[in-house]
Design an enzyme around this catalytic site. Structure first.
Site, mmCIF file in Angstrom:
data_model
loop_
_atom_site.group_PDB
_atom_site.id
_atom_site.type_symbol
_atom_site.label_atom_id
_atom_site.label_comp_id
_atom_site.label_asym_id
_atom_site.label_seq_id
_atom_site.Cartn_x
_atom_site.Cartn_y
_atom_site.Cartn_z
ATOM 1 N N GLU A 1 -3.995 -9.223 6.946
ATOM 2 C CA GLU A 1 -3.773 -10.565 6.422
ATOM 3 C C GLU A 1 -2.373 -11.050 6.798
ATOM 4 O OE1 GLU A 1 -2.790 -10.633 2.099
ATOM 5 O OE2 GLU A 1 -3.664 -8.606 2.098
ATOM 6 N N ASP B 1 -6.939 -3.718 5.312
ATOM 7 C CA ASP B 1 -6.438 -4.972 4.746
ATOM 8 C C ASP B 1 -5.545 -5.610 5.802
ATOM 9 O OD1 ASP B 1 -5.010 -6.960 3.444
ATOM 10 O OD2 ASP B 1 -4.532 -5.756 1.677
ATOM 11 N N ASP C 1 -9.692 -4.616 -7.529
ATOM 12 C CA ASP C 1 -8.856 -3.850 -6.610
ATOM 13 C C ASP C 1 -7.457 -3.756 -7.199
ATOM 14 O OD1 ASP C 1 -7.107 -6.045 -4.891
ATOM 15 O OD2 ASP C 1 -9.104 -6.821 -5.347
#
Length: 235
Positions: free
Chosen positions: A123, A121, A32
């Site tokens: 986090e 994403d 990634d």
């Protein structure tokens, strides 16, 4: 040596079993990348055995990666299965607004066999409180808003990228998303598995296991055979 029909059939079956067994052990390698990796040489990445890639597209509702086109299209042009990801900022706007921004700037999906569903994403906050100042119930509602809007716009449920500790802390160990969203677990380790998974998921689909390697960006693996990865791309 001349083989009878039954012997030939048995040989084909044995060969088929062996081939399937080998494929199941394949665990395609991936990477990634984001705007921190510039001018990625995708031909080299392909030659190094990389079979899939996730590319950062957006953050919040204001940031668009200036490397996205080179990375996303470059992977595609080399026949690498690729997808886009969005870095969430749950403290700045609604989940639906961020999903819409993501899809409008490269995070969509198409059934071309080389495009994975987009990734949320979610986090640790890099700029403040770990859970962005949201309660666990508010965080679950925010994620639901993103997931539902993404599904509405693309017909696919997004992959969810997270860590076990963050997820369990900031969503209150929510199990609300595991049935539809594949898990991309982040855990840097040299062990053969990522360890405990976030609440709700019994298996992971992608695993980010290192933040560097031979190729640009982070190192990832797919939990299955290449044919299974292709099926996820095809929807």
């Amino acid at each position: 040596m001349k083989l009878g029909l039954s012997a030939l059939f048995s040989l084909v079956l044995v060969s088929g079993v062996l081939s399937v067994a080998l494929e199941k052990r394949a665990n395609p390698a991936g990477i990634d990348v984001s705007d921190f990796q510039t001018n990625v040489n995708w031909a080299t990445v392909k030659a190094n055995g990389i079979q899939f890639a996730y590319v950062k597209a957006t953050e919040g509702t204001t940031f668009i990666s200036n490397q996205f086109a080179q990375q996303y299209n470059g992977a595609f042009n080399q026949g690498i299965i690729r997808g886009a990801y969005h870095f969430a900022h749950p403290d700045t706007s609604t989940g639906a607004a961020q999903a819409s921004f993501f899809v409008a700037h490269g995070g969509g999906w198409s059934a071309d066999g080389l495009t994975l569903p987009g990734t949320l994403d979610i986090e640790t906050n890099p700029n403040g409180a770990t859970c962005y100042g949201l309660s666990t119930s508010a965080m679950v509602s925010w994620i639901s808003s993103f997931v539902n809007e993404y599904h509405s716009l693309t017909t696919r449920f997004p992959v969810i990228y997270t860590t076990t500790s963050w997820w369990n802390q900031c969503t209150g160990s929510s199990t609300a998303f595991a049935a539809n969203s594949p898990l991309w677990i982040a855990h840097f380790t040299t062990a053969s598995s990522p360890g405990a998974l976030p609440a709700g998921w019994s298996v992971f689909t992608f695993w980010q296991f290192a933040d560097s390697g031979t190729n640009p960006g982070d190192a990832d693996t797919f939990n299955g055979a290449f044919s299974q990865l292709q099926k996820i791309a095809l929807g």
